[in-house]
Design an enzyme around this catalytic site. Structure first.
Site, PDB file in Angstrom:
ATOM      1  N   HIS A 124       0.810  -1.076   0.084  1.00 39.88           N
ATOM      2  CA  HIS A 124      -0.083  -0.214  -0.005  1.00 39.88           C
ATOM      3  C   HIS A 124       1.027   1.207   0.045  1.00 39.88           C
ATOM      4  O   HIS A 124       2.078   1.411   0.635  1.00 39.88           O
ATOM      5  CB  HIS A 124      -1.128  -0.001   1.267  1.00 39.88           C
ATOM      6  CG  HIS A 124      -2.089   1.092   0.950  1.00 39.88           C
ATOM      7  ND1 HIS A 124      -1.684   2.361   1.412  1.00 39.88           N
ATOM      8  CD2 HIS A 124      -3.216   0.963   0.692  1.00 39.88           C
ATOM      9  CE1 HIS A 124      -2.736   3.009   1.253  1.00 39.88           C
ATOM     10  NE2 HIS A 124      -3.912   2.315   0.670  1.00 39.88           N
TER      11      HIS A 124
ATOM     12  N   GLU B  86      -3.570   1.963  -7.489  1.00 40.35           N
ATOM     13  CA  GLU B  86      -4.074   3.094  -6.863  1.00 40.35           C
ATOM     14  C   GLU B  86      -3.179   4.341  -6.822  1.00 40.35           C
ATOM     15  O   GLU B  86      -2.113   4.437  -6.226  1.00 40.35           O
ATOM     16  CB  GLU B  86      -4.040   2.692  -5.270  1.00 40.35           C
ATOM     17  CG  GLU B  86      -4.764   1.521  -4.821  1.00 40.35           C
ATOM     18  CD  GLU B  86      -4.915   1.435  -3.469  1.00 40.35           C
ATOM     19  OE1 GLU B  86      -6.323   1.742  -2.973  1.00 40.35           O
ATOM     20  OE2 GLU B  86      -4.264   1.317  -2.783  1.00 40.35           O
TER      21      GLU B  86
HETATM   22  P1  PGA Z   1      -9.032   6.601  -0.385  1.00 40.11           P
HETATM   23  O1  PGA Z   1      -8.071   5.562  -0.142  1.00 40.11           O
HETATM   24  O2  PGA Z   1     -10.247   5.920  -0.903  1.00 40.11           O
HETATM   25  O3  PGA Z   1      -9.234   7.278   1.079  1.00 40.11           O
HETATM   26  O4  PGA Z   1      -8.579   7.344  -1.491  1.00 40.11           O
HETATM   27  C1  PGA Z   1      -7.771   4.198  -0.717  1.00 40.11           C
HETATM   28  C2  PGA Z   1      -6.834   3.322  -0.327  1.00 40.11           C
HETATM   29  O5  PGA Z   1      -5.883   3.936   0.351  1.00 40.11           O
HETATM   30  O6  PGA Z   1      -7.015   2.115  -0.474  1.00 40.11           O
END
Ligand code: PGA
Length: 237
Positions: free
Chosen positions: A90, A159
């Protein structure tokens, strides 16, 4: 599809339990066909009476069974609660906690031997995005160094770092382009994460080859998270 909530450093043990209960109840009543994941803080780990389509997972662990690693959570502490799904890579762990690709790959290998589901997160920072798609893809492929992309229990979450927790979602076109390129080389289901919310989940889930979402901020309201599951149920995929 896979609809996942990352609670991050939010919710106490009691609160996380109530959150899971609400989602579980909703899943039972709505007969959802979605695969749901909830990544809870380590202090809230427990054996939950779960619906088969709901897995409560861990946000992190240290790649040892047990040992002398003050403050860390070994795999034994996850096995106690039959944890079968884990987030690795992450962006908050890469960038804020300074986890190296070497450590991330060690975690991946450890979890792979345990045969658990790995949601492997990748994403580029803003300065890379500004250099265009080729730079973005080169950066993302580097994040696969030491990672077995053929692992059967692998899920990949794209992401973009600049879209996480900022309220800024990548454009539909940008997500589509990256997911399509990842799809060429990866067999794993592909998720998108980064400011996913009730208002945009339908568009994101409609992107070709996007098989789900990893949601942070907007999922912390259990009702909003249930609504997102409901929206996914309205889409044919
Ligand atoms: P967010 O986070 O939806 O607050 O942007 C996503 C994540 O960190 O997986």
């Amino acid at each position: 599809m896979i609809i996942a909530s990352n609670l991050k450093t939010n919710y106490t043990r009691k609160g996380a339990c109530a959150f899971i209960d609400t989602v579980q109840m909703f899943m039972q009543n709505s007969h959802t066909s979605q695969e749901v994941r909830i990544y809870i803080p380590a202090t809230a780990l427990d054996t939950f009476d779960k619906n088969v389509q709901l897995r409560v997972g861990a946000q992190n662990f240290y790649p040892v069974q047990n040992g002398s690693f003050t403050g860390e959570i070994g795999f034994e502490q996850l096995e106690e609660f039959h944890i079968t799904s884990i987030l690795i890579g992450h962006s908050e762990r890469r960038h804020i906690l300074k986890e190296s690709q070497v450590l991330i790959a060690q975690k991946f290998d450890f979890a792979k031997v345990k045969e658990v589901e790995i949601v492997y997160c990748i994403g580029e920072p803003r300065e890379v995005r500004e250099q265009g798609i080729e730079a973005v893809m080169a950066y993302l492929w580097e994040q696969f160094e030491g990672i077995d992309i053929h692992y059967t229990n692998l899920i990949v979450a794209y992401e973009p770092v600049w879209a996480i927790g900022t309220g800024l979602t990548a454009s539909q076109h940008d997500i589509e382009e990256v997911i399509a390129r990842l799809h060429v080389k990866l067999n794993a289901p592909l998720l998108y994460g980064g400011s996913v919310k009730v208002e945009n989940i339908k568009d994101i889930l409609s992107i070709p080859y996007c098989e789900g979402v990893l949601v942070g901020t907007a999922s912390w309201d259990s009702n909003a998270f249930c609504t997102m599951i409901q929206v996914a149920d309205t889409l044919e995929k």
